[in-house]
Scaffold this active site. Structure first.
Site, PDB file in Angstrom:
ATOM      1  N   GLY A   1       2.727  -8.686  -9.201  1.00  0.00           N
ATOM      2  CA  GLY A   1       1.511  -9.204  -9.805  1.00  0.00           C
ATOM      3  C   GLY A   1       1.520 -10.621 -10.296  1.00  0.00           C
TER       4      GLY A   1
ATOM      5  N   ARG B   1       2.684 -11.476  -3.451  1.00  0.00           N
ATOM      6  CA  ARG B   1       2.059 -12.802  -3.373  1.00  0.00           C
ATOM      7  C   ARG B   1       3.011 -13.936  -3.754  1.00  0.00           C
ATOM      8  NH1 ARG B   1      -3.445 -13.170  -4.129  1.00  0.00           N
ATOM      9  NH2 ARG B   1      -3.369 -11.132  -5.123  1.00  0.00           N
TER      10      ARG B   1
ATOM     11  N   CYS C   1     -21.522 -13.525  11.079  1.00  0.00           N
ATOM     12  CA  CYS C   1     -22.914 -13.355  10.646  1.00  0.00           C
ATOM     13  C   CYS C   1     -23.006 -12.677   9.277  1.00  0.00           C
ATOM     14  CB  CYS C   1     -23.673 -12.563  11.695  1.00  0.00           C
ATOM     15  SG  CYS C   1     -23.508 -13.318  13.299  1.00  0.00           S
TER      16      CYS C   1
HETATM   17  C1  PLP Z   1       0.068  -4.776  -4.458  1.00  0.00           C
HETATM   18  C2  PLP Z   1       1.218  -4.238  -5.213  1.00  0.00           C
HETATM   19  C3  PLP Z   1       2.293  -5.061  -5.543  1.00  0.00           C
HETATM   20  C4  PLP Z   1       2.344  -6.533  -5.220  1.00  0.00           C
HETATM   21  O1  PLP Z   1       1.397  -7.264  -5.914  1.00  0.00           O
HETATM   22  P1  PLP Z   1       1.463  -8.869  -5.880  1.00  0.00           P
HETATM   23  O2  PLP Z   1       0.344  -9.284  -6.732  1.00  0.00           O
HETATM   24  O3  PLP Z   1       1.285  -9.287  -4.468  1.00  0.00           O
HETATM   25  O4  PLP Z   1       2.779  -9.269  -6.431  1.00  0.00           O
HETATM   26  C5  PLP Z   1       3.365  -4.490  -6.212  1.00  0.00           C
HETATM   27  N1  PLP Z   1       3.376  -3.179  -6.546  1.00  0.00           N
HETATM   28  C6  PLP Z   1       2.352  -2.355  -6.253  1.00  0.00           C
HETATM   29  C7  PLP Z   1       2.420  -0.936  -6.640  1.00  0.00           C
HETATM   30  C8  PLP Z   1       1.239  -2.854  -5.577  1.00  0.00           C
HETATM   31  O5  PLP Z   1       0.219  -2.045  -5.309  1.00  0.00           O
END
Ligand code: PLP
Length: 419
Positions: A240, A277, A345
């Site tokens: 995250g 990310r 579109c």
């Molecule tokens: C999507 C997700 C992540 C990765 O999230 P990022 O924001 O890309 O770091 C990690 N753990 C779980 C359970 C997720 O669903």
């Protein structure tokens, strides 16, 4: 964070390869990733977690190309997968099963069976009903499932609502106050071993305080449960951490690592982090060409050959990606406000509104930056467009890591009924 997409002699390069050179070989639009940038992001995070017993399980859904997985696996990354398809990819890329975590609110029986047969590190269970399902399947397979319970900490991640996952009104995780009971009841589930707890409160977090609140809650909770006899091998802290998309300020991996150390550094169990990310976001660009420069009464538009089906983030999350010329423009040249759109579109097929750019014309090349995460992985064939190629650059070389998938190809899967 630093990336390796820079101008050299007036031309945008990925590492030592000029984007214009790639464009001579590959038709736009295409994704272009930098090996050095992915490596750097992984190493920086690894360094930030030094001293902790932490495994980085890369969140495959951010960018699931097998070449990306192989690169990360070779550096020692594990994987966080959310489907059988991602599990297949991670294993095929050589990531060992004992470094793979399976997340997601709706794992099917088939997926749970797959995960158990592959002996992955743990299944992150998100509900009591799923826990019973895992137990039944494990029993049939004569196995004991390693399970972490994903807790919904009811913390506001203060990110876009579509990628916020840690509030009690979100579908994710098990509510805080029912974990006690579930752990008690697990004694009766003979094919389950609760190996840990997991959290993941959302994506693109640009502030550390929701992480801090979550980790504190998690710690208190572990102490509470351990005082009642529970024992945990692992804590999974989720992913995250946000990245700068448009020169915005985001916490560094070092600062994130510091928060983990401060709060959880003295815990005896192993830790898992699941960044997606952070590792790949700034390691990719979407290279695209101007189809038309369209003048209007109230607005002018740059119409690109890339569209919302190639990169959904702007239309899905109102995301703002920096868009730059592949051939560097003179800073002093006159700039005018334009909307940058794709040919699909839908009015939502807009990459940027009223950005100031120098005059441009048909054939000019642009790069949409920070497109390495949730770009190609989310792309579709909407408007019967192709699935676009993915290119990987490594120093002075580039290689196609996914071919363009043309409508002629996927049309082979469609059929007119003969009744
Ligand atoms: C999507 C997700 C992540 C990765 O999230 P990022 O924001 O890309 O770091 C990690 N753990 C779980 C359970 C997720 O669903």
């Amino acid at each position: 964070m630093m990336d390796h997409f820079l101008y050299k002699n007036g031309l945008l390069h990925a590492e030592n390869v000029s984007i214009t050179e790639i464009c001579e070989a590959i038709d736009t639009p295409f994704y272009c990733y930098s090996v050095a940038t992915i490596e750097r992001h992984f190493r920086v995070l690894e360094a930030a977690l030094k001293g902790l017993k932490a495994t980085i399980c890369y969140a495959v859904k951010a960018n699931s190309n097998i070449a990306v997985l192989k690169l990360l696996g070779d550096m020692g990354a594990g994987a966080d997968v959310v489907s059988s398809g991602e599990l297949i990819r991670a294993l095929k890329a050589g990531i060992p099963s004992n470094k793979i975590v399976f997340s997601g609110v709706g794992k099917t029986k088939g997926e749970i069976t797959h995960a158990l047969k592959e002996n992955i590190l743990q299944i992150n269970v998100e509900s009591e009903v799923e826990l019973h399902c895992v137990n039944t399947i494990a029993k049939d397979l004569n196995k004991v499932a390693q399970v972490a319970l994903r807790i919904n900490p009811d913390v506001d991640a203060r990110t876009h609502e579509k990628i916020s996952t840690g509030r009690s009104e979100n579908k994710f995780g098990i509510e805080w106050n029912s974990i006690d009971k579930i752990i008690n009841d697990t004694d009766r589930l003979q094919n389950i071993e609760i190996s840990g707890l997991a959290v993941h409160i959302g994506s693109q977090l640009t502030d550390l305080s929701p992480f801090r609140d979550t980790f504190k809650k998690l710690k208190e909770f572990v102490f509470h449960l351990e005082s009642k006899g529970a024992k945990f091998k692992r804590l999974d802290l989720g992913g995250g951490l946000g990245i700068p998309y448009n020169n915005d300020e985001t916490p560094t991996p070092q600062e994130y690592g510091k928060v983990i150390k401060e709060i959880l550094g003295d815990m005896k169990c192993d830790l898992i982090v699941e960044p997606g990310r952070l590792i790949v976001g700034n390691a990719g660009i979407l290279v695209t060409k101007v189809i038309y420069y369209k003048k209007g009464d109230t607005r002018n538009f740059i119409i690109l050959d890339a569209a919302m089906n190639d990169l959904m983030r702007p239309s899905l999350y109102d995301a703002e990606h920096e868009i730059i010329n592949v051939i560097e423009t003179n800073q002093n040249v006159e700039k005018n406000a334009v909307d940058i759109v794709g040919p699909v579109c839908e009015t939502g097929d807009t990459f940027a509104r009223q950005v100031k750019l120098p005059k441009c014309e048909t054939g000019d090349l642009f790069a949409i930056r920070s497109a390495g995460a949730y770009g190609a992985a989310m792309s579709s064939t909407y408007n019967s467009r192709a699935l676009i190629p993915e290119i990987m650059v490594n120093k002075s070389r580039f290689s196609t890591i996914r071919e363009r998938i043309e409508p002629e190809t996927y049309l082979n899967y469609e059929k007119i009924p003969d009744w």
